[in-house]
Scaffold this motif. Structure first.
Motif, PDB file in Angstrom:
ATOM      1  N   THR A   1       0.440  -1.267  -0.002  1.00  0.00           N
ATOM      2  CA  THR A   1       0.278  -0.181  -0.047  1.00  0.00           C
ATOM      3  C   THR A   1       0.420   1.568   0.005  1.00  0.00           C
ATOM      4  O   THR A   1       2.602   1.041   0.188  1.00  0.00           O
ATOM      5  N   ASN A   2       0.303   2.185  -0.221  1.00  0.00           N
ATOM      6  CA  ASN A   2       1.172   3.630  -0.512  1.00  0.00           C
ATOM      7  C   ASN A   2       1.599   3.624   0.762  1.00  0.00           C
ATOM      8  O   ASN A   2       1.960   4.332   0.866  1.00  0.00           O
ATOM      9  N   ILE A   3       1.262   3.211   2.640  1.00  0.00           N
ATOM     10  CA  ILE A   3       1.606   3.352   3.698  1.00  0.00           C
ATOM     11  C   ILE A   3       2.461   2.012   4.037  1.00  0.00           C
ATOM     12  O   ILE A   3       2.851   2.322   4.799  1.00  0.00           O
ATOM     13  N   SER A   4       2.312   0.958   3.227  1.00  0.00           N
ATOM     14  CA  SER A   4       2.538   0.311   3.411  1.00  0.00           C
ATOM     15  C   SER A   4       3.400  -0.397   2.792  1.00  0.00           C
ATOM     16  O   SER A   4       3.713  -0.823   2.096  1.00  0.00           O
ATOM     17  N   GLU A   5       4.854  -1.146   3.697  1.00  0.00           N
ATOM     18  CA  GLU A   5       6.218  -2.320   2.594  1.00  0.00           C
ATOM     19  C   GLU A   5       5.175  -3.241   1.741  1.00  0.00           C
ATOM     20  O   GLU A   5       4.341  -3.629   2.782  1.00  0.00           O
ATOM     21  N   ALA A   6       5.585  -4.254   1.239  1.00  0.00           N
ATOM     22  CA  ALA A   6       5.575  -5.534   0.082  1.00  0.00           C
ATOM     23  C   ALA A   6       4.977  -6.193   1.603  1.00  0.00           C
ATOM     24  O   ALA A   6       6.206  -6.173   2.414  1.00  0.00           O
ATOM     25  N   ASP A   7       3.303  -6.743   1.406  1.00  0.00           N
ATOM     26  CA  ASP A   7       3.669  -8.254   2.586  1.00  0.00           C
ATOM     27  C   ASP A   7       3.304  -9.434   1.412  1.00  0.00           C
ATOM     28  O   ASP A   7       2.666  -9.216   0.537  1.00  0.00           O
ATOM     29  N   GLU A   8       3.454 -10.550   1.729  1.00  0.00           N
ATOM     30  CA  GLU A   8       3.587 -11.413   1.263  1.00  0.00           C
ATOM     31  C   GLU A   8       2.317 -13.174   2.014  1.00  0.00           C
ATOM     32  O   GLU A   8       2.564 -12.394   3.083  1.00  0.00           O
ATOM     33  N   MET A   9       1.211 -13.094   1.138  1.00  0.00           N
ATOM     34  CA  MET A   9      -0.257 -13.246   1.798  1.00  0.00           C
ATOM     35  C   MET A   9       0.142 -14.599   1.215  1.00  0.00           C
ATOM     36  O   MET A   9      -0.079 -15.161  -0.366  1.00  0.00           O
ATOM     37  N   ASP A  10       0.265 -16.554   1.877  1.00  0.00           N
ATOM     38  CA  ASP A  10      -0.265 -17.415   1.678  1.00  0.00           C
ATOM     39  C   ASP A  10      -1.501 -17.324   1.339  1.00  0.00           C
ATOM     40  O   ASP A  10      -2.781 -17.312   2.096  1.00  0.00           O
ATOM     41  N   VAL A  11      -1.499 -17.537  -0.438  1.00  0.00           N
ATOM     42  CA  VAL A  11      -2.993 -17.285  -0.941  1.00  0.00           C
ATOM     43  C   VAL A  11      -3.961 -19.155   0.182  1.00  0.00           C
ATOM     44  O   VAL A  11      -5.169 -18.900   0.146  1.00  0.00           O
ATOM     45  N   ALA A  12      -3.225 -20.086   0.572  1.00  0.00           N
ATOM     46  CA  ALA A  12      -3.859 -20.828   1.559  1.00  0.00           C
ATOM     47  C   ALA A  12      -4.823 -20.727   2.032  1.00  0.00           C
ATOM     48  O   ALA A  12      -5.858 -21.034   2.829  1.00  0.00           O
ATOM     49  N   TYR A  13      -4.178 -18.716   2.643  1.00  0.00           N
ATOM     50  CA  TYR A  13      -5.189 -19.358   4.484  1.00  0.00           C
ATOM     51  C   TYR A  13      -6.928 -18.332   3.605  1.00  0.00           C
ATOM     52  O   TYR A  13      -7.941 -18.331   3.903  1.00  0.00           O
TER      53      TYR A  13
END
Length: 233
Positions: free
Chosen positions: A25-37
């Motif tokens: 986002t424009n106020i946060s760093e890149a974040d990885e998300m496991d699609v399994a969630y």
């Protein structure tokens, strides 16, 4: 739209070498998300989602259904559920998973239907995009409710993401509402066009609801600035 979110969901469902989604986002760093969630069972869901599913009744509309986990659970409880998402690939995955009624359609395009429960979960206010567009979405949702129907939505007050200023308050940019973010999604070395995504604090949601002829009740608060709200006519 490249539909990267949907492609990740469909890749996971069809075992087509799924990878993590990367959101920024424009106020946060890149974040990885496991699609399994997105394929979680009821027992794996956060308490606010569980509460919303417990309160669901009658004919249900699951808005922004993603992989269809909420719809599948409610279907298993014997409810009549319609799942919608703007992602054709996500809807394809939902149908493969066994969601009986799943459609690739924008909420704003739904016509001449009524639901007893409308679910907007996983930061359901996100689809409003901006605070200015919130009224248009609430007015649309009103047209889809039965007289005794309910809208169950969750969101978060993201004030905690901003730095403290010298006076002990929060340093918030002066342009627009602080919950208006710009999201970017990447998947398998492709990046989606940035899109607006809205987080609403409860008081702002309540004010918007009242301004649009809806009652708003705080159902439950989560563990990290998040909450579940119920809107009724």
């Amino acid at each position: 739209m490249k539909d990267l979110f949907g492609r990740a969901i469909l890749d996971f469902q069809t075992q087509n070498a799924p990878e993590d989604l990367v959101t920024e986002t424009n106020i946060s760093e890149a974040d990885e998300m496991d699609v399994a969630y997105l394929f979680r069972s009821y027992s794996e869901m956060p308490k606010l989602e569980k509460k919303a599913l417990q309160l669901a009744m009658g004919r249900v509309l699951d808005v922004g259904c993603g992989a269809g986990s909420h719809s599948l659970y409610l279907q298993g409880q014997g409810l009549d559920v319609t799942a919608i998402d703007i992602s054709p690939s996500a809807i394809e995955a939902c149908l493969l998973r066994g969601v009986k009624e799943a459609r690739a359609v924008n909420l704003m395009e739904l016509q001449d239907e009524r639901f007893d429960t409308i679910l907007l979960l996983m930061n359901g206010t996100g689809i409003f995009g901006t605070l200015a567009q919130t009224s248009a979405y609430l007015q649309k949702l009103k047209t889809l409710l039965t007289p005794n129907g309910q809208i169950l939505l969750d969101s978060s007050d993201i004030i905690y993401m901003f730095d403290d200023d010298e006076d002990g308050g929060k340093w918030i940019p002066g342009d627009g509402y602080y919950g208006e973010l710009t999201f970017t999604v990447s998947y398998k070395n492709e990046t989606e066009e940035p899109f607006p995504w809205l987080y609403l604090d409860y008081n702002t949601l309540q004010n918007a609801a009242h301004a649009n002829g809806l009652q708003c009740t705080l159902v439950q608060e989560g563990s990290h600035y998040d909450y579940l709200a119920r809107l009724t006519l």
